[in-house]
Scaffold this motif. Structure first.
Motif, mmCIF file in Angstrom:
data_model
loop_
_atom_site.group_PDB
_atom_site.id
_atom_site.type_symbol
_atom_site.label_atom_id
_atom_site.label_comp_id
_atom_site.label_asym_id
_atom_site.label_seq_id
_atom_site.Cartn_x
_atom_site.Cartn_y
_atom_site.Cartn_z
ATOM 1 N N ASP A 39 22.057 36.518 39.116
ATOM 2 C CA ASP A 39 21.746 37.077 37.800
ATOM 3 C C ASP A 39 20.243 36.974 37.537
ATOM 4 O O ASP A 39 19.508 36.305 38.268
ATOM 5 N N ASP A 70 28.823 36.182 30.641
ATOM 6 C CA ASP A 70 30.161 36.600 31.046
ATOM 7 C C ASP A 70 30.403 38.092 30.854
ATOM 8 O O ASP A 70 31.337 38.646 31.439
ATOM 9 N N GLY A 102 28.993 29.878 37.569
ATOM 10 C CA GLY A 102 30.391 30.265 37.705
ATOM 11 C C GLY A 102 30.624 31.745 37.487
ATOM 12 O O GLY A 102 31.505 32.344 38.118
ATOM 13 N N THR A 126 24.515 27.179 41.249
ATOM 14 C CA THR A 126 23.266 26.724 40.631
ATOM 15 C C THR A 126 23.497 26.082 39.266
ATOM 16 O O THR A 126 22.544 25.807 38.544
ATOM 17 N N THR A 127 24.755 25.894 38.876
ATOM 18 C CA THR A 127 25.034 25.202 37.601
ATOM 19 C C THR A 127 25.940 24.000 37.861
ATOM 20 O O THR A 127 26.610 23.927 38.902
ATOM 21 N N THR A 168 16.433 23.115 36.231
ATOM 22 C CA THR A 168 15.965 24.161 35.308
ATOM 23 C C THR A 168 17.048 24.565 34.290
ATOM 24 O O THR A 168 16.811 25.445 33.454
HETATM 25 N N1 LIG Z 1 36.965 30.338 39.384
HETATM 26 C C1 LIG Z 1 37.216 29.215 38.771
HETATM 27 O O1 LIG Z 1 38.027 28.404 39.216
HETATM 28 C C2 LIG Z 1 36.477 28.906 37.501
HETATM 29 C C3 LIG Z 1 36.542 27.626 36.941
HETATM 30 C C4 LIG Z 1 35.781 27.367 35.811
HETATM 31 C C5 LIG Z 1 34.977 28.353 35.253
HETATM 32 N N2 LIG Z 1 34.951 29.577 35.824
HETATM 33 C C6 LIG Z 1 34.078 30.645 35.269
HETATM 34 O O2 LIG Z 1 32.727 30.211 35.377
HETATM 35 C C7 LIG Z 1 31.952 30.885 34.387
HETATM 36 C C8 LIG Z 1 31.076 29.880 33.667
HETATM 37 O O3 LIG Z 1 30.216 29.298 34.614
HETATM 38 P P1 LIG Z 1 28.734 28.864 34.244
HETATM 39 O O4 LIG Z 1 28.733 28.032 33.038
HETATM 40 O O5 LIG Z 1 28.107 28.349 35.470
HETATM 41 O O6 LIG Z 1 28.153 30.253 33.737
HETATM 42 P P2 LIG Z 1 27.003 31.204 34.175
HETATM 43 O O7 LIG Z 1 27.086 31.562 35.594
HETATM 44 O O8 LIG Z 1 27.066 32.307 33.188
HETATM 45 O O9 LIG Z 1 25.686 30.315 33.966
HETATM 46 C C9 LIG Z 1 25.330 29.873 32.680
HETATM 47 C C10 LIG Z 1 23.868 30.253 32.368
HETATM 48 O O10 LIG Z 1 23.010 29.467 33.175
HETATM 49 C C11 LIG Z 1 22.054 30.294 33.825
HETATM 50 N N3 LIG Z 1 21.695 29.602 35.063
HETATM 51 C C12 LIG Z 1 22.409 29.514 36.196
HETATM 52 N N4 LIG Z 1 21.819 28.676 37.059
HETATM 53 C C13 LIG Z 1 20.685 28.238 36.454
HETATM 54 C C14 LIG Z 1 19.664 27.328 36.831
HETATM 55 N N5 LIG Z 1 19.697 26.655 37.976
HETATM 56 N N6 LIG Z 1 18.663 27.112 35.957
HETATM 57 C C15 LIG Z 1 18.638 27.738 34.744
HETATM 58 N N7 LIG Z 1 19.584 28.592 34.330
HETATM 59 C C16 LIG Z 1 20.602 28.835 35.181
HETATM 60 C C17 LIG Z 1 22.728 31.617 33.969
HETATM 61 O O11 LIG Z 1 21.799 32.657 34.097
HETATM 62 C C18 LIG Z 1 23.518 31.701 32.671
HETATM 63 O O12 LIG Z 1 22.709 32.175 31.647
HETATM 64 C C19 LIG Z 1 32.927 31.575 33.462
HETATM 65 O O13 LIG Z 1 32.966 32.941 33.781
HETATM 66 C C20 LIG Z 1 34.258 30.921 33.811
HETATM 67 O O14 LIG Z 1 35.352 31.756 33.568
HETATM 68 C C21 LIG Z 1 35.663 29.872 36.933
#
Ligand SMILES: NC(=O)c1ccc[n+]([C@@H]2O[C@H](COP(=O)([O-])OP(=O)(O)OC[C@H]3O[C@@H](n4cnc5c(N)ncnc54)[C@H](O)[C@@H]3O)[C@@H](O)[C@H]2O)c1
Length: 348
Positions: A39, A70, A102, A126-127, A168
């Motif tokens: 992203d 999302d 995610g 990365t999260t 970050t």
């Molecule tokens: N498949 C599964 O088993 C499962 C389990 C739990 C959650 N999920 C899904 O995961 C998603 C949520 O994951 P998330 O919280 O990682 O969301 P995300 O991927 O949207 O990341 C959250 C935010 O952090 C930013 N970001 C990412 N890495 C970064 C970094 N290193 N430094 C700064 N900013 C960064 C992204 O750009 C975004 O704005 C949801 O869609 C949820 O449904 C899936």
């Protein structure tokens, strides 16, 4: 460095380390093309360094960037990405790399499961939250009527964390990731036979976590569950603890809350439904201390309607995962749900 072997239907390793030395160790790069899905935020913060490192694989790199959030987890984005792949020469020997949180893991994993009937893919999370989503092979995009309604079970070929990238993250995204880690801590007692719930809350009170160690602990719970029940016929449903109300909250709030934040509220709600006020209070206290995003509370019917669409309700009833002496997956009366909702609203 930590390595965790996940013995799913197709086994793979999860590695957690500082840096990207995994790129020198893994055997994936005999592929025709490397197709990175990321992203805009991850691209801006970490894209150049990762791309430079990947270029050593001497494979053509295709780099697709989507909007953060999302809202990008949709069939429309999949269609756009397929166009990227087709016009850039991605073929059946392309390796997909999900480089992000995610959202990207779910989106790129789903893309890999359908593009030319299936490509190999790896997760480069990365999260903090992605310690949950990157492991276990559940991939999906959202439908306007329900989150993750279009998806598949599709295991990655590997999961590779460079914890330096977590530095970050915003405080809010760290808190969101802690939501799933705290969930794993609650479940550890039932899944692993010992609990690290108290230890986690103690560590959180002392300052920043050692991510290598704590992500590994969360993943250990997930690994155990996925190995026992990869396609969610039984015990894997426990991982939905906090998600019945959490998903409804996320949807009604139009994804204004981060996923893990919604799950934190959902877990407090599930404790209230189960009558466990002590754990509900401890968790709510932690959330307030962390300045969790406030909810714009709506009439309960709004959440009820979304919970009714939730894909986990095979019998047409709204089912909750409740933690007590044992884990139970059960339907709950509407009266009880409304009562717990009013209690929850009163606390936040
Ligand atoms: N498949 C599964 O088993 C499962 C389990 C739990 C959650 N999920 C899904 O995961 C998603 C949520 O994951 P998330 O919280 O990682 O969301 P995300 O991927 O949207 O990341 C959250 C935010 O952090 C930013 N970001 C990412 N890495 C970064 C970094 N290193 N430094 C700064 N900013 C960064 C992204 O750009 C975004 O704005 C949801 O869609 C949820 O449904 C899936």
């Amino acid at each position: 460095m930590v390595t965790i072997r996940v013995n799913a239907s197709t086994p793979y390793d999860v590695t957690i380390e500082r840096g990207d030395a995994w790129l020198d160790r893994v055997p994936y790069f005999s592929c025709s093309t490397v197709w990175v899905i990321t992203d805009e935020t991850v691209d801006r913060l970490h894209g150049t360094a990762f791309r430079t490192r990947l270029e050593a694989s001497a494979r053509p790199i295709v780099w697709s960037v989507v909007r953060p959030g999302d809202g990008s987890k949709s069939l429309a984005t999949i269609e756009r990405l397929v166009a990227d792949g087709l016009t850039s020469g991605c073929d059946r020997d392309t390796l997909v790399v999900a480089f992000g949180g995610g959202m990207i893991g779910d989106l790129a994993g789903f893309l890999a499961s359908v593009y030319m009937r299936g490509l190999h893919y790896i997760q480069v999370p990365t999260t903090v939250l992605a310690h949950d989503s990157a492991v276990g092979g559940k991939v999906a995009v959202n439908h306007p009527l329900a989150k993750n309604a279009i998806g598949a079970f599709y295991q990655p070929a590997g999961v590779h964390y460079n914890v330096d990238r977590l530095e970050t993250l915003t405080d809010r995204d760290v808190l969101s990731g802690l939501g799933e880690l705290i969930k794993h801590a609650y479940l550890s007692r039932y899944v692993l036979g010992y609990s690290f719930e108290t230890e986690l809350f103690t560590a959180l009170a002392q300052g920043p976590l050692d991510w290598e160690a704590w992500l590994a602990r969360g993943i250990e719970v997930k690994r155990q569950v996925v190995e026992t029940d990869e396609r969610e016929h039984g015990v894997r449903a426990w991982l939905n603890f906090g998600h019945t109300f959490g998903h409804a909250l996320e949807s009604v709030e139009a994804y204004r809350l981060a996923h893990g934040e919604a799950i934190l509220y959902g877990m407090v709600y599930a404790f209230l439904v189960a009558g466990d006020f002590s754990r509900a209070e401890t968790l709510a206290g932690f959330m307030k201390q962390q300045a969790i995003t406030p909810v714009l509370w709506q009439p309960f019917e709004a959440y009820l309607e979304v919970m009714g669409h939730d894909k986990k309700n095979r019998t047409g009833q709204i089912r909750f995962v409740l933690l007590g002496e044992e884990v139970t997956v059960t339907s709950v009366t509407t009266e009880r749900l409304v009562e717990a909702y009013n209690q929850l609203k009163g606390w936040f």
